[in-house]
Scaffold this motif. Structure first.
Motif, short mmCIF file in Angstrom:
data_model
loop_
_atom_site.label_atom_id
_atom_site.label_comp_id
_atom_site.label_asym_id
_atom_site.label_seq_id
_atom_site.Cartn_x
_atom_site.Cartn_y
_atom_site.Cartn_z
N SER A 180 0.28 0.74 6.24
CA SER A 180 0.71 1.14 4.91
C SER A 180 -0.33 0.79 3.83
O SER A 180 -0.36 1.45 2.78
N MET A 181 -1.16 -0.19 4.08
CA MET A 181 -2.18 -0.54 3.08
C MET A 181 -3.21 0.57 2.94
O MET A 181 -3.56 0.96 1.82
N ALA A 231 -2.84 3.73 3.73
CA ALA A 231 -2.19 4.91 3.17
C ALA A 231 -1.92 4.74 1.68
O ALA A 231 -2.09 5.69 0.90
N SER A 232 -1.52 3.55 1.28
CA SER A 232 -1.23 3.31 -0.14
C SER A 232 -2.48 3.40 -0.98
O SER A 232 -2.47 3.98 -2.09
N LEU A 233 -3.57 2.82 -0.52
CA LEU A 233 -4.82 2.87 -1.28
C LEU A 233 -5.30 4.31 -1.45
O LEU A 233 -5.71 4.71 -2.54
N ALA A 264 -3.43 7.03 -1.29
CA ALA A 264 -2.48 7.76 -2.12
C ALA A 264 -2.68 7.45 -3.61
O ALA A 264 -2.60 8.34 -4.46
N ILE A 265 -2.96 6.20 -3.92
CA ILE A 265 -3.20 5.82 -5.32
C ILE A 265 -4.46 6.52 -5.84
O ILE A 265 -4.49 7.00 -6.97
N SER A 304 -8.90 1.40 -11.01
CA SER A 304 -8.87 1.89 -9.63
C SER A 304 -10.25 1.80 -8.98
O SER A 304 -10.37 1.45 -7.80
N THR A 330 -8.25 0.79 6.47
CA THR A 330 -8.14 0.13 5.17
C THR A 330 -9.42 0.31 4.36
O THR A 330 -9.37 0.59 3.16
N GLY A 333 -9.37 3.89 3.15
CA GLY A 333 -8.45 4.07 2.04
C GLY A 333 -8.99 3.48 0.75
O GLY A 333 -8.83 4.04 -0.34
N LEU A 355 -9.87 5.28 -2.83
CA LEU A 355 -9.47 4.74 -4.13
C LEU A 355 -10.66 4.59 -5.06
O LEU A 355 -10.59 4.95 -6.24
#
Length: 160
Positions: A40-41, A43-45, A47-48, A86, A122, A125, A129
């Motif tokens: 999830s880390m 994917a979250s990075l 996505a942000i 970011s 990671t 991602g 970002l």
């Protein structure tokens, strides 16, 4: 606000690399498992980073003259600050991910392939970002008031 240059980004990424490497060294030295970031880390990075670019797109349309709606200047400034944050946090997470990757790959014991891919994900991602922040920051810059040729020909109203 000045645009983010390469020097602070490299310094922050280097600091993240050192901290990520030392955290894994300290974990291994105390007998604890090394840090493996969750899926999830990454994917979250990523996505942000995509959301930041999407937020900056209407501002780019207005600055290029193709936008039909007016953009609130306070919203534009908030998006520009979010883009800068970011980019800086992307550099930090990229350095941290590369530090963990450096530690994992320099060990004599071969890591599990799944944990290696999580660390690489990671770092990827974080790179998304970082790139998204830099692109969004570029989208939020205003074009110069006068073209360069007019500035050189302009004598400031004084005639010689």
């Amino acid at each position: 606000m000045k645009r983010t240059g390469p020097t602070p980004l490299m310094a922050i990424a280097l600091a993240g690399l050192v901290v990520g490497f030392l955290i894994d060294v300290a974990s291994a030295a105390t007998g604890r498992p090394t840090f493996v970031p969750p899926v999830s880390m990454a994917a979250s990075l990523a996505a942000i980073g995509i959301v930041v670019v999407a937020l900056a797109w209407p501002i780019r349309q207005v600055t290029k003259g193709t936008g039909r709606r007016r953009v609130d200047p306070f919203v534009a400034m908030r998006v520009a600050v979010l883009a800068k944050a970011s980019a800086l946090s992307g550099a930090l997470f990229l350095g941290g991910g590369l530090g963990i990757l450096l530690y994992v790959t320099t060990r004599t014991v071969q890591p599990h392939t799944a944990s290696l891919w999580l660390v690489i994900g990671t770092a990827g991602g974080a790179a998304v970002l970082l790139a998204g922040g830099l692109v969004a920051e570029h989208f939020c810059t205003l074009p110069p008031d006068k073209p360069e040729e007019e500035r050189q020909n302009d004598t400031g109203g004084l005639h010689a």
